[in-house]
Design a protein around this motif. Structure first.
Motif, PDB file in Angstrom:
ATOM      1  N   MET B   1      73.143  41.383  33.472  1.00 15.30           N
ATOM      2  CA  MET B   1      72.150  42.409  33.659  1.00 15.30           C
ATOM      3  C   MET B   1      71.181  42.472  32.476  1.00 15.30           C
ATOM      4  N   GLU B 585      61.940  42.747  39.049  1.00 16.34           N
ATOM      5  CA  GLU B 585      62.836  41.918  38.262  1.00 16.34           C
ATOM      6  C   GLU B 585      63.958  41.376  39.136  1.00 16.34           C
ATOM      7  N   LYS B 586      64.290  40.144  38.913  1.00 13.90           N
ATOM      8  CA  LYS B 586      65.388  39.530  39.665  1.00 13.90           C
ATOM      9  C   LYS B 586      66.618  39.463  38.769  1.00 13.90           C
ATOM     10  N   ARG B 587      67.669  40.016  39.219  1.00 16.03           N
ATOM     11  CA  ARG B 587      68.884  40.011  38.403  1.00 16.03           C
ATOM     12  C   ARG B 587      70.053  39.486  39.228  1.00 16.03           C
ATOM     13  N   PRO B 588      71.027  38.912  38.567  1.00 14.57           N
ATOM     14  CA  PRO B 588      72.174  38.412  39.320  1.00 14.57           C
ATOM     15  C   PRO B 588      72.958  39.535  39.975  1.00 14.57           C
ATOM     16  N   VAL B 589      73.529  39.254  41.150  1.00 18.50           N
ATOM     17  CA  VAL B 589      74.307  40.272  41.854  1.00 18.50           C
ATOM     18  C   VAL B 589      75.582  40.589  41.085  1.00 18.50           C
TER      19      VAL B 589
END
Lengths: 221, 614
Positions: B1, B585-589
């Protein structure tokens, strides 16, 4: 009681689990609540969550962080949801927040009344008897910076859950060892896999490893 | 995150830091507007260390290569200290022949600029200006823009209030006098740093801190950067004194810089450029005042135009605050007088515009007319129009509507949004029955309702219930910790206001849905997602910045400059309340980095605890 355990991974990996989850909703205008493990940056994940389930035609979503003060009014709406989703994140922090705000009994009641509780990674572990697996194995565990001592959790099922499982000797050795210390099966799911529990009926979605008394079994090959 | 940090190791070529060399005291003002500053020689100041360096800012403006890592190496530290660790050789040094090593004397002269400050005797700006700052110069960034650089804490100049009140020159660092000693402190720098970076992230124009150089005894030099560091007070000093030539040169200089930096385009030639300048300044100050009011930013504006930049940017965070609630009765106590309050800022901004009108007329005619001559000038009416227009636009934004929806409401829901603003304002401006109270640095008459909370929660509740919430619930959501039981009584009038509030809110959502061919719940969902960012539960306040700096000061021995930078970077990202950038924003799941919260825990708690304060 209806529970769904997501291991993790990308949205497309979880489509089978999502399909199962959505198929269990009877309400034509269902409502889903997203409970992030922490308020920190969770708005982004809420948006991703909405996008994940909007494609199923769901329009009503509630965002409900539990590590900041909240009012009872929104909580009442949360507990009327069809599905409550517990997000991934730091399992210790998440459990500590749920306990601090005395939300566990309310969520248990929600489940008993027929609501569907879903959890991803940390959120899934929290639905089991304890969050021991979050502290295990040492090479891939959450940090207990909250200093949480009591790991007992929802205890909604009689098994333990290990998310983000990787089929390797290293993991297997660690999880076999762990399974000797507990008297219930440990289900380990790789990303994209999961478990659906519907009134005591377990359904494994995707390949799952079961560790029990030091042995490993592959389920749903 | 956690945001992905730069891990690429810098290609440390010999000239990686060549742009620092441009910052050597030389500044275009010196040749274009002589008379607008006092010149000082400067000497190297030894014993400093870099307590903080703003890598993001340095990369943005081209002082560092884009691939430079967030670490200070010995070459960079040397460059920072060589460029900014300096002390002026002031009048006291000259009179008392302070011994200075020849090799420590820097080759170029540095400016302490003259500007109007109403706390100075005379009130015409003959003796006021940068009292403990100098301009390090300017440089051209990789984006082709020119940036001004100044430093606070570089020694006592003859323009400090102390010099003129006591009629003597001060030794830099004289412990017998605080503000006039010409030094600055580390906590001042940290306060400015955290506050300005958060506001910058949220699209509020401001000076930004490039570096903090620390000396023993909590003394610091705080280096700041902005595209144009000219303040209205730079102009107004010469306007008050009737220095037509310098005033005209300063305005010309300012216009040129705005044009060269691409901020202003298609500027007419000849005298018409002054009309253009006036219109721009009117618009800038109206928008700034509206934005400050909508964002609860308290900035002590006054007729001298001192605490603000010409482009509406914030400078000097000594009295800047951001309120959690609309504490419109708060006044800062500056010993001899109280400040304006947040509502009065608009009138002060308008009066600054009136001064611009006077200045432009003076430049064009060569004759300085009384300021009152311009009381009914057309541009002041324009100011009102811009102010109202921008306030409404920003209000619509605060609701959480997306850009298309905002535009729709502006165009087609004018009456409803105006009515909604009125009823919103009634709650926003409600004050405690306890009356005015003393607070740490002034007085306040507490606001009692947290409008951010209702804007965040109401769309979710409407979405869930598809009907109004009851009056008691409304009050429960909106009440702040400042409200007493007595403040929250549900009188028939208040019940009617709650009904009107909800009715207009729902009507707006329905209008947008109908007008844009969608359904109410989709509009409410969009609003609730955006509003959860805009109206985040824990937004920084002035109080929280003060406490946060206190905490950092205590933990600083353990924090090196890179760790401080990392903490700032994450904190600022956390306080990004712009849904248009945040939600993209792209964040990991999968979120497993448990360390992400730990460095913040203390800071987040402070922000949370102070969220309703001043």
């Amino acid at each position: 009681m209806r529970l769904i355990f997501y291991s993790g991974g990308e949205v497309k990996q979880n489509k089978n689990l999502d399909d199962v989850l959505i198929s269990k909703i009877a309400n034509p205008t269902p409502q889903m609540t997203y409970i992030p493990y922490a308020h920190y940056e969770s708005e982004i994940h809420f948006k991703e969550f909405v996008e994940q389930y909007q494609i199923y035609g769901i329009e009503k979503f509630i965002y409900f962080p539990v590590d900041v003060p909240y009012d009872q009014i929104l909580l009442r709406e949360v507990l009327k949801s069809d599905i409550i989703h517990l997000s991934g994140g730091n399992t210790f922090y998440f459990l500590a927040s749920l306990k601090k705000h005395k939300l566990m009994p309310l969520l248990k009641t929600f489940v008993k009344r027929g609501g569907i509780l879903s959890g991803l990674s940390a959120g899934a572990i929290i639905m089991t008897p304890s969050i021991d697996t979050a502290a295990y194995p040492e090479f891939d565990c959450d940090e207990n910076y909250e200093g949480l001592k009591n790991f007992s959790s929802f205890n909604l099922v009689n098994f333990h859950f290990y998310p983000h499982y990787k089929n390797s000797k290293r993991y297997d050795k660690a999880l076999k060892h762990f399974s000797k210390k507990i008297d219930a099966p440990l289900y380990a799911c790789p990303d994209g896999a999961g478990i659906f529990l519907d009134d005591q009926q377990l359904r494994f979605i995707g390949q799952t490893a079961c560790f029990y008394q030091g042995k490993k079994f592959i389920l749903n090959k | 995150m956690r945001r992905i940090k730069r891990s690429v190791v810098s290609t440390k070529s010999a000239n990686s830091y060549h742009r620092f060399k441009q910052i050597n005291g030389i500044h275009p003002l010196q040749s274009e507007v002589p008379g607008s500053f006092v010149k000082y020689q400067a000497r190297k100041r030894h014993g400093g260390k870099v307590a903080f360096f703003n890598f993001n800012l340095a990369r943005e403006v081209g002082l560092l290569n884009l691939d430079h890592q967030d670490q200070i190496n010995s070459d960079l530290e040397k460059e920072i200290l060589n460029t900014f660790s300096l002390l002026i050789i002031n009048e006291y040094d000259i009179i008392n022949q302070t011994p200075i090593e020849k090799e420590d004397i820097l080759p170029n002269l540095y400016m302490a600029t003259r500007y109007l400050q109403l706390q100075h005797p005379g009130k015409k700006g003959r003796t006021s200006g940068d009292g403990r700052s100098i301009w390090n110069g300017s440089f051209t960034g990789t984006d082709g823009k020119i940036y001004d650089v100044s430093s606070c804490g570089t020694g006592a100049t003859c323009l400090s209030p102390a010099t003129h009140l006591e009629k003597r020159f001060f030794k830099s660092g004289d412990p017998t006098i605080s503000y006039g000693c010409g030094y600055s402190e580390v906590d001042e720098g940290l306060g400015t740093l955290f506050f300005s970076e958060v506001l910058h992230k949220n699209n509020i124009a401001t000076e930004r801190v490039l570096a903090i150089i620390e000396f023993p005894g909590n003394i610091a030099i705080n280096v700041r950067i902005h595209q144009n560091l000219i303040r209205p007070s730079h102009l107004f000093a010469h306007l008050k004194q009737g220095n037509h030539g310098i005033l005209k040169s300063l305005v010309d200089y300012y216009i040129n810089r705005q044009e060269n930096n691409g901020v202003w385009k298609n500027i007419p030639k000849g005298e018409m450029k002054y009309e253009y300048f006036l219109k721009k300044q009117c618009e800038i100050f109206a928008q700034m005042a509206a934005k400050f009011e909508e964002e609860y930013i308290f900035c002590w504006l006054d007729w001298d135009g001192d605490n603000i930049l010409m482009d509406g940017g914030i400078i000097d965070y000594g009295s800047i605050r951001q309120f959690g609630l609309f504490h419109h009765e708060y006044r800062f106590d500056d010993v001899s007088r109280f400040s304006t309050n947040i509502i009065e800022q608009k009138q002060k901004a308008k009066y600054i515009v009136q001064n611009f009108i006077q200045a432009v007329d003076f430049i064009k005619t060569g004759k300085k007319k009384s300021i009152s001559f311009f009381n009914n000038h057309l541009e002041l009416k324009e100011f009102e129009r811009y102010f109202e227009d921008y306030k409404t636009k920003h209000f619509i934004y605060r609701l959480g509507l997306n850009k298309v929806q905002q535009r729709y409401v502006q165009l087609y829901c004018k009456k409803d949004i105006s009515e909604f603003q009125k009823v919103f304002s009634i709650f926003e401006r409600s004050k405690s029955k306890r009356g005015p109270l003393k607070v740490a640095d002034g007085i306040n008459w507490s606001a009692i309702f947290c409008m951010r909370d209702v804007l965040r929660e109401l769309p979710q509740l409407f979405l869930a219930r598809n009907k109004f919430i009851n009056d008691e619930e409304f009050i429960e959501i909106i009440r702040s910790s400042y409200a007493t039981k007595n403040d929250l009584k549900l009188t028939p009038i208040r019940r009617a206001q709650i009904k009107k509030f909800q009715g207009l809110y729902m009507k707006l959502a329905d209008s947008v849905a109908k007008g844009l061919g969608t359904i109410r719940c989709r509009v409410l969902l969009e609003i609730s997602m955006r509003s959860s960012v805009i109206n985040k539960y824990d937004r920084v306040t002035g109080d929280s910045i003060t406490k946060l700096v206190g905490r950092l000061m205590n933990s600083r021995p353990k924090l090196n400059s890179s760790e401080l930078y990392s903490l700032l970077d994450d904190f600022v990202e956390y306080q990004n309340l712009d849904p248009d950038t945040k939600l993209k924003e792209k964040r990991p799941v999968k979120i497993t980095d448990s360390k992400q919260l730990r460095p913040f825990k203390g800071l987040l708690r402070i922000v949370r605890d102070c969220r309703e304060g001043i």
